[in-house]
Scaffold this motif. Structure first.
Motif, PDB file in Angstrom:
ATOM      1  N   ILE A  11       0.835  -1.209   0.000  1.00 58.61           N
ATOM      2  CA  ILE A  11       0.000   0.000   0.000  1.00 58.61           C
ATOM      3  C   ILE A  11       0.868   1.258   0.000  1.00 58.61           C
ATOM      4  O   ILE A  11       0.643   2.179  -0.779  1.00 58.61           O
ATOM      5  N   GLU A  12       1.854   1.287   0.871  1.00 62.27           N
ATOM      6  CA  GLU A  12       2.716   2.461   1.022  1.00 62.27           C
ATOM      7  C   GLU A  12       3.471   2.775  -0.270  1.00 62.27           C
ATOM      8  O   GLU A  12       3.647   3.923  -0.638  1.00 62.27           O
ATOM      9  N   HIS A  13       3.926   1.738  -0.946  1.00 60.96           N
ATOM     10  CA  HIS A  13       4.723   1.923  -2.162  1.00 60.96           C
ATOM     11  C   HIS A  13       3.905   1.570  -3.408  1.00 60.96           C
ATOM     12  O   HIS A  13       4.396   0.919  -4.335  1.00 60.96           O
ATOM     13  N   PHE A  14       2.654   2.021  -3.409  1.00 59.71           N
ATOM     14  CA  PHE A  14       1.737   1.717  -4.512  1.00 59.71           C
ATOM     15  C   PHE A  14       2.320   2.117  -5.857  1.00 59.71           C
ATOM     16  O   PHE A  14       2.053   1.476  -6.874  1.00 59.71           O
ATOM     17  N   ASP A  15       3.125   3.178  -5.879  1.00 62.67           N
ATOM     18  CA  ASP A  15       3.686   3.661  -7.134  1.00 62.67           C
ATOM     19  C   ASP A  15       4.621   2.628  -7.766  1.00 62.67           C
ATOM     20  O   ASP A  15       4.715   2.545  -8.991  1.00 62.67           O
ATOM     21  N   GLU A  16       5.282   1.825  -6.954  1.00 63.99           N
ATOM     22  CA  GLU A  16       6.156   0.773  -7.474  1.00 63.99           C
ATOM     23  C   GLU A  16       5.359  -0.494  -7.799  1.00 63.99           C
ATOM     24  O   GLU A  16       5.533  -1.084  -8.867  1.00 63.99           O
ATOM     25  N   TYR A  17       4.493  -0.899  -6.873  1.00 63.09           N
ATOM     26  CA  TYR A  17       3.735  -2.141  -7.064  1.00 63.09           C
ATOM     27  C   TYR A  17       2.753  -2.040  -8.220  1.00 63.09           C
ATOM     28  O   TYR A  17       2.471  -3.043  -8.877  1.00 63.09           O
ATOM     29  N   ALA A  18       2.244  -0.864  -8.487  1.00 61.72           N
ATOM     30  CA  ALA A  18       1.287  -0.680  -9.579  1.00 61.72           C
ATOM     31  C   ALA A  18       1.909  -0.978 -10.945  1.00 61.72           C
ATOM     32  O   ALA A  18       1.204  -1.376 -11.875  1.00 61.72           O
ATOM     33  N   ILE A  19       3.215  -0.812 -11.052  1.00 64.68           N
ATOM     34  CA  ILE A  19       3.866  -1.105 -12.335  1.00 64.68           C
ATOM     35  C   ILE A  19       4.747  -2.360 -12.274  1.00 64.68           C
ATOM     36  O   ILE A  19       5.456  -2.676 -13.214  1.00 64.68           O
ATOM     37  N   GLY A  20       4.679  -3.065 -11.129  1.00 62.09           N
ATOM     38  CA  GLY A  20       5.362  -4.357 -11.034  1.00 62.09           C
ATOM     39  C   GLY A  20       6.819  -4.312 -10.625  1.00 62.09           C
ATOM     40  O   GLY A  20       7.546  -5.272 -10.844  1.00 62.09           O
ATOM     41  N   VAL A  21       7.264  -3.199 -10.012  1.00 61.05           N
ATOM     42  CA  VAL A  21       8.685  -3.093  -9.642  1.00 61.05           C
ATOM     43  C   VAL A  21       8.902  -2.992  -8.129  1.00 61.05           C
ATOM     44  O   VAL A  21       9.953  -2.543  -7.676  1.00 61.05           O
ATOM     45  N   GLY A  22       7.940  -3.454  -7.342  1.00 55.01           N
ATOM     46  CA  GLY A  22       8.088  -3.411  -5.886  1.00 55.01           C
ATOM     47  C   GLY A  22       9.122  -4.404  -5.380  1.00 55.01           C
ATOM     48  O   GLY A  22       9.454  -5.382  -6.055  1.00 55.01           O
ATOM     49  N   ASN A  23       9.644  -4.153  -4.189  1.00 52.20           N
ATOM     50  CA  ASN A  23      10.655  -5.028  -3.585  1.00 52.20           C
ATOM     51  C   ASN A  23      10.179  -6.475  -3.483  1.00 52.20           C
ATOM     52  O   ASN A  23      10.947  -7.398  -3.724  1.00 52.20           O
ATOM     53  N   LEU A  24       8.928  -6.667  -3.110  1.00 51.57           N
ATOM     54  CA  LEU A  24       8.405  -8.022  -2.949  1.00 51.57           C
ATOM     55  C   LEU A  24       8.102  -8.684  -4.296  1.00 51.57           C
ATOM     56  O   LEU A  24       8.051  -9.903  -4.388  1.00 51.57           O
ATOM     57  N   GLN A  25       7.914  -7.881  -5.326  1.00 52.81           N
ATOM     58  CA  GLN A  25       7.608  -8.425  -6.649  1.00 52.81           C
ATOM     59  C   GLN A  25       8.867  -8.923  -7.359  1.00 52.81           C
ATOM     60  O   GLN A  25       8.818  -9.907  -8.082  1.00 52.81           O
ATOM     61  N   GLN A  26       9.953  -8.214  -7.169  1.00 54.92           N
ATOM     62  CA  GLN A  26      11.200  -8.574  -7.837  1.00 54.92           C
ATOM     63  C   GLN A  26      12.337  -8.587  -6.815  1.00 54.92           C
ATOM     64  O   GLN A  26      13.253  -7.759  -6.863  1.00 54.92           O
ATOM     65  N   PRO A  27      12.283  -9.541  -5.877  1.00 56.54           N
ATOM     66  CA  PRO A  27      13.250  -9.539  -4.782  1.00 56.54           C
ATOM     67  C   PRO A  27      14.681  -9.854  -5.201  1.00 56.54           C
ATOM     68  O   PRO A  27      15.622  -9.501  -4.483  1.00 56.54           O
ATOM     69  N   ARG A  28      14.858 -10.471  -6.342  1.00 64.33           N
ATOM     70  CA  ARG A  28      16.217 -10.840  -6.776  1.00 64.33           C
ATOM     71  C   ARG A  28      16.970  -9.668  -7.403  1.00 64.33           C
ATOM     72  O   ARG A  28      18.189  -9.730  -7.535  1.00 64.33           O
ATOM     73  N   ALA A  29      16.246  -8.635  -7.793  1.00 64.18           N
ATOM     74  CA  ALA A  29      16.905  -7.467  -8.391  1.00 64.18           C
ATOM     75  C   ALA A  29      17.726  -6.760  -7.314  1.00 64.18           C
ATOM     76  O   ALA A  29      17.237  -6.499  -6.220  1.00 64.18           O
ATOM     77  N   ARG A  30      18.977  -6.479  -7.617  1.00 63.68           N
ATOM     78  CA  ARG A  30      19.874  -5.877  -6.626  1.00 63.68           C
ATOM     79  C   ARG A  30      19.509  -4.431  -6.295  1.00 63.68           C
ATOM     80  O   ARG A  30      19.710  -3.982  -5.192  1.00 63.68           O
ATOM     81  N   SER A  31      18.976  -3.728  -7.257  1.00 68.97           N
ATOM     82  CA  SER A  31      18.598  -2.334  -7.021  1.00 68.97           C
ATOM     83  C   SER A  31      17.323  -2.028  -7.797  1.00 68.97           C
ATOM     84  O   SER A  31      16.915  -2.780  -8.684  1.00 68.97           O
TER      85      SER A  31
ATOM     86  N   LYS B 191      12.314  -4.199 -13.908  1.00 67.21           N
ATOM     87  CA  LYS B 191      11.625  -3.778 -15.134  1.00 67.21           C
ATOM     88  C   LYS B 191      10.117  -3.856 -14.902  1.00 67.21           C
ATOM     89  O   LYS B 191       9.627  -4.792 -14.276  1.00 67.21           O
ATOM     90  N   PRO B 192       9.364  -2.869 -15.393  1.00 70.43           N
ATOM     91  CA  PRO B 192       7.909  -2.924 -15.263  1.00 70.43           C
ATOM     92  C   PRO B 192       7.368  -4.258 -15.775  1.00 70.43           C
ATOM     93  O   PRO B 192       7.871  -4.815 -16.757  1.00 70.43           O
ATOM     94  N   ASN B 193       6.327  -4.755 -15.071  1.00 71.49           N
ATOM     95  CA  ASN B 193       5.805  -6.071 -15.389  1.00 71.49           C
ATOM     96  C   ASN B 193       4.304  -6.076 -15.121  1.00 71.49           C
ATOM     97  O   ASN B 193       3.869  -5.986 -13.969  1.00 71.49           O
ATOM     98  N   ASP B 194       3.512  -6.184 -16.178  1.00 71.42           N
ATOM     99  CA  ASP B 194       2.056  -6.148 -16.060  1.00 71.42           C
ATOM    100  C   ASP B 194       1.512  -7.317 -15.237  1.00 71.42           C
ATOM    101  O   ASP B 194       0.549  -7.161 -14.482  1.00 71.42           O
ATOM    102  N   ILE B 195       2.103  -8.487 -15.374  1.00 74.40           N
ATOM    103  CA  ILE B 195       1.622  -9.659 -14.627  1.00 74.40           C
ATOM    104  C   ILE B 195       1.830  -9.444 -13.131  1.00 74.40           C
ATOM    105  O   ILE B 195       0.919  -9.670 -12.319  1.00 74.40           O
ATOM    106  N   LEU B 196       3.010  -8.984 -12.746  1.00 69.05           N
ATOM    107  CA  LEU B 196       3.273  -8.703 -11.331  1.00 69.05           C
ATOM    108  C   LEU B 196       2.380  -7.586 -10.815  1.00 69.05           C
ATOM    109  O   LEU B 196       1.928  -7.619  -9.673  1.00 69.05           O
TER     110      LEU B 196
END
Length: 171
Positions: A100-120, A125-130
């Protein structure tokens, strides 16, 4: 007064400040739930629900602050046990708040929990499925005649009535 007899210093009262902050956040949670359950206008519920989840996180932060600043090991242990009990009663609450707090990231699929393996963040990368997997919404569970507000943030579900009860016990 401070412990030294001089002026009151917030740095000497972290436990009190934490407890007061936790209490106020719990009151917001309780008031939100009262409004969700008692008003006919369910638009309020939709609006209040994500902020209720965020207020639950403030309850935790206040109690964590109190735990850090209490004077005795017995009090620290008691608060540590209470925090563990809360986490068991509200599994996924912290992560739901993150969505909820980071809706701007999760809305386009780049949240920490969505792509945990990304180092930074730049490596994500934006991801519609995520994005679809991590949308959030208020739903109402039925248990007989009882309607329970449940907030869903991606794969995390927060039963708001159970969470309010756990927050009340924690405070």
């Amino acid at each position: 007064m401070s412990e030294s007899g001089g002026p009151w210093r917030p740095t000497e009262h972290g436990a009190n400040i934490g407890h007061t902050s936790a209490w106020m956040a719990h009151r917001k949670v309780a008031l939100d739930l009262h409004r969700m359950l008692s008003e006919d206008d369910k638009d309020h519920a939709i609006i209040d629900a994500p902020y209720t989840v965020m207020a639950l996180r403030h309850v935790l932060r206040g109690v964590e602050m109190a735990r850090t600043h209490v004077k005795t090991e017995a009090a620290k242990a008691l608060l540590c046990e209470a925090l563990t009990t809360f986490d068991r009663a509200v599994p996924g609450g912290k992560k739901a708040r993150d969505v909820i707090e980071h809706f701007d990231e999760y809305a386009i699929g780049v949240g920490n929990l969505q792509q945990p393996r990304a180092r930074s963040a730049r490596d994500r990368k934006p991801n519609d499925i995520l994005s679809e997997q991590y949308n959030y919404r208020l739903e109402w569970d039925r248990n007989g005649d009882e309607r329970r507000p449940v907030y869903i943030a991606g794969p995390y579900t927060v039963d708001l009535l159970a969470a309010e009860d756990a927050a009340f016990r924690l405070v």
